[in-house]
Write a protein that holds these residues in place. Structure first.
Motif, mmCIF file in Angstrom:
data_model
loop_
_atom_site.group_PDB
_atom_site.id
_atom_site.type_symbol
_atom_site.label_atom_id
_atom_site.label_comp_id
_atom_site.label_asym_id
_atom_site.label_seq_id
_atom_site.Cartn_x
_atom_site.Cartn_y
_atom_site.Cartn_z
ATOM 1 N N TYR A 25 0.827 -1.213 0.000
ATOM 2 C CA TYR A 25 0.000 0.000 0.000
ATOM 3 C C TYR A 25 0.862 1.264 0.000
ATOM 4 O O TYR A 25 0.706 2.141 -0.850
ATOM 5 C CB TYR A 25 -0.936 0.002 1.215
ATOM 6 N N HIS A 26 1.766 1.363 0.966
ATOM 7 C CA HIS A 26 2.619 2.556 1.062
ATOM 8 C C HIS A 26 3.776 2.437 0.067
ATOM 9 O O HIS A 26 4.914 2.153 0.443
ATOM 10 C CB HIS A 26 3.142 2.729 2.491
ATOM 11 N N ASN A 27 3.462 2.651 -1.179
ATOM 12 C CA ASN A 27 4.457 2.556 -2.241
ATOM 13 C C ASN A 27 4.304 3.750 -3.187
ATOM 14 O O ASN A 27 3.632 4.734 -2.860
ATOM 15 C CB ASN A 27 4.321 1.229 -2.987
ATOM 16 N N PHE A 28 4.893 3.646 -4.350
ATOM 17 C CA PHE A 28 4.866 4.772 -5.287
ATOM 18 C C PHE A 28 3.435 5.112 -5.715
ATOM 19 O O PHE A 28 3.104 6.291 -5.904
ATOM 20 C CB PHE A 28 5.723 4.450 -6.515
ATOM 21 N N ASN A 29 2.587 4.098 -5.864
ATOM 22 C CA ASN A 29 1.205 4.365 -6.294
ATOM 23 C C ASN A 29 0.465 5.228 -5.276
ATOM 24 O O ASN A 29 -0.281 6.143 -5.644
ATOM 25 C CB ASN A 29 0.458 3.050 -6.504
ATOM 26 N N HIS A 30 0.667 4.926 -4.001
ATOM 27 C CA HIS A 30 0.032 5.744 -2.959
ATOM 28 C C HIS A 30 0.581 7.171 -2.995
ATOM 29 O O HIS A 30 -0.183 8.146 -2.895
ATOM 30 C CB HIS A 30 0.278 5.126 -1.583
ATOM 31 N N THR A 31 1.887 7.282 -3.137
ATOM 32 C CA THR A 31 2.498 8.619 -3.194
ATOM 33 C C THR A 31 1.941 9.423 -4.367
ATOM 34 O O THR A 31 1.613 10.617 -4.229
ATOM 35 C CB THR A 31 4.027 8.486 -3.334
ATOM 36 N N LEU A 32 1.800 8.779 -5.509
ATOM 37 C CA LEU A 32 1.259 9.463 -6.686
ATOM 38 C C LEU A 32 -0.188 9.897 -6.456
ATOM 39 O O LEU A 32 -0.598 10.987 -6.872
ATOM 40 C CB LEU A 32 1.351 8.535 -7.897
ATOM 41 N N THR A 33 -0.968 9.051 -5.763
ATOM 42 C CA THR A 33 -2.353 9.410 -5.435
ATOM 43 C C THR A 33 -2.398 10.653 -4.557
ATOM 44 O O THR A 33 -3.221 11.559 -4.764
ATOM 45 C CB THR A 33 -3.048 8.233 -4.705
ATOM 46 N N VAL A 34 -1.509 10.708 -3.567
ATOM 47 C CA VAL A 34 -1.458 11.866 -2.669
ATOM 48 C C VAL A 34 -1.049 13.122 -3.439
ATOM 49 O O VAL A 34 -1.621 14.208 -3.249
ATOM 50 C CB VAL A 34 -0.490 11.595 -1.498
ATOM 51 N N VAL A 35 -0.070 12.993 -4.316
ATOM 52 C CA VAL A 35 0.385 14.142 -5.115
ATOM 53 C C VAL A 35 -0.758 14.685 -5.975
ATOM 54 O O VAL A 35 -0.995 15.903 -6.037
ATOM 55 C CB VAL A 35 1.590 13.744 -5.995
ATOM 56 N N ASN A 36 -1.480 13.793 -6.634
ATOM 57 C CA ASN A 36 -2.598 14.229 -7.477
ATOM 58 C C ASN A 36 -3.699 14.882 -6.642
ATOM 59 O O ASN A 36 -4.340 15.843 -7.077
ATOM 60 C CB ASN A 36 -3.165 13.044 -8.249
ATOM 61 N N ALA A 37 -3.928 14.340 -5.438
ATOM 62 C CA ALA A 37 -4.931 14.934 -4.553
ATOM 63 C C ALA A 37 -4.499 16.326 -4.107
ATOM 64 O O ALA A 37 -5.325 17.247 -3.998
ATOM 65 C CB ALA A 37 -5.151 14.029 -3.342
ATOM 66 N N VAL A 38 -3.198 16.505 -3.841
ATOM 67 C CA VAL A 38 -2.680 17.827 -3.465
ATOM 68 C C VAL A 38 -2.898 18.816 -4.604
ATOM 69 O O VAL A 38 -3.308 19.968 -4.383
ATOM 70 C CB VAL A 38 -1.182 17.728 -3.097
#
Length: 392
Positions: A25-38
């Motif tokens: 879960y806590h991988n690049f895909n999650h990070t990308l999701t957070v970036v897009n949400a920001v």
């Protein structure tokens, strides 16, 4: 490349090279999701370019600390981001602001500033996503792999429900207006899932109980034994009742004829010789009728039992005389208790056959007496009539 693009490139390579595959879960895909949400929140919350830059860099670095493990990963993320930003010759003030935004993603932290609220909401953007169920399953797998936490389907659904209801909220105005309704849709899906699981579990328990409570079928020979014996008892009882009915009918006819044809003529002195034979005939018929009635007269019992009687296995529930005054609920409970206990069930069937046998013995004994009286009475009556007519 600008600083944001450099951050993306650095984090992408870092996670690719050093992040364990255990973090599903806590991988690049999650990070990308957070970036897009920001990015979405920055646009809707009217954030300036400098603030947006800090938020995006913090979003890229906020989970990089997982390369060293879960414990204090936010602090590790701050260290990694600080080293990167110093290398890029960023000011201490800028680095401090980015670090504070990263620390705002600590799970229990309550954001205080507008920017902290943005990154906090972005970190949980998956709660309103259409892939919420899949994302949660990835987190479940991660917890199993990294913390050896094994959640059943029901436990995991309840854990998610508790988090959605009690442990999470959105802070920005935009997230509260747009993301909260989507989160509530996922909440409803979790609640439906829990209800479905509860029903499935209840059905499984019920099926197991039925399986455990199911009475083992007796052998065919035992089943045949009880069926044939009970059938014989029932037929013999019917035969006894028929015989008693024959005696009652015949003797009733005899008495009727005597009362209508013979007794009215006994007043005449010339018929005095018929008094004794007629009396003998009537008495034998009356006695026969009495014994025939006794053989068919039912024995009335109390019709009541207690739960203690059932628990002590004292009551024969197959005989109506033992339960006819009891409420249906009590009888239903008692029958179910009996059917759960195979020994009690067989014992009751044996008792039922035994007491039916005793009833038959009494019936046939009284019938034998009735037939004997009838036979002897007829013989004596005929003899007395013959003697009476010869004495004229």
């Amino acid at each position: 490349m600008n600083l944001i693009e450099q951050s993306e490139d650095f984090v992408s390579n870092l996670l690719k090279d050093k992040l364990s595959n255990l973090y599903s879960y806590h991988n690049f895909n999650h990070t990308l999701t957070v970036v897009n949400a920001v990015k979405e929140l920055c646009k809707k919350e009217e954030v300036n370019d400098d603030e947006k830059e800090m938020l995006l860099i913090a979003a890229w670095f906020h989970d990089t600390g997982y390369i060293t493990g879960y414990e204090n990963h936010e602090k590790e993320s701050v260290k990694i981001a600080t080293a990167f930003l110093k290398e890029k010759e960023q000011s201490d003030e800028f680095i401090a602001k980015v670090s504070n935004l990263i620390m705002a993603t600590v799970k229990e932290y309550i954001p205080k500033t507008h920017l902290e609220k943005i990154i906090k909401d972005a970190d949980f953007a998956h709660l309103m996503g259409t892939e919420y169920a899949t994302t949660c399953e990835l987190l479940r797998i991660e917890l199993k792999n990294t913390w050896n936490l094994n959640f059943s389907n029901e436990e995991w659904a309840k854990e998610n429900l508790n988090f959605l209801l009690n442990k999470h909220r959105f802070y920005t105005d935009y997230a509260q207006r747009k993301w909260q309704p989507l989160k509530e849709k996922n909440l409803l899906l979790v609640q439906k899932k829990i209800k479905k699981q509860a029903k499935k579990a209840a059905d499984a328990v019920e099926a197991e109980n039925k399986k455990n409570n199911k009475i083992e079928k007796p052998d065919r020979g035992v089943d045949t034994l009880f069926r044939v014996t009970l059938g014989n008892h029932t037929r013999l009882s019917g035969i006894a009742d028929s015989k008693a009915n024959i005696l009652l009918s015949v003797n009733a006819i005899i008495i009727s004829i005597a009362l209508s044809s013979i007794i009215p003529k006994l007043d005449s002195p010339k018929n005095a010789h018929l008094v004794i034979p007629t009396f003998i005939m009537l008495m034998s018929s009356v006695i026969t009728i009495i014994f025939a009635i006794l053989s068919t007269r039912p024995k009335v019992t109390t019709g009541v039992f207690t739960r203690e009687d059932i628990e002590a296995k004292k009551i024969n529930l197959l005989f109506f005389g033992n339960f006819y005054k009891m409420p249906l609920e009590e009888y239903d409970w008692a029958m179910n208790e009996m059917m759960k206990d195979r020994d009690y069930l067989y014992s009751t069937m044996i008792k039922d056959l035994y007491y039916l046998g005793l009833v038959l013995q009494r019936k046939y004994k009284l019938l034998r007496i009735a037939y004997n009286f009838f036979m002897i009475g007829i013989i004596i009556t005929v003899i007395s009539f013959v003697i009476a007519f010869k004495s004229i």
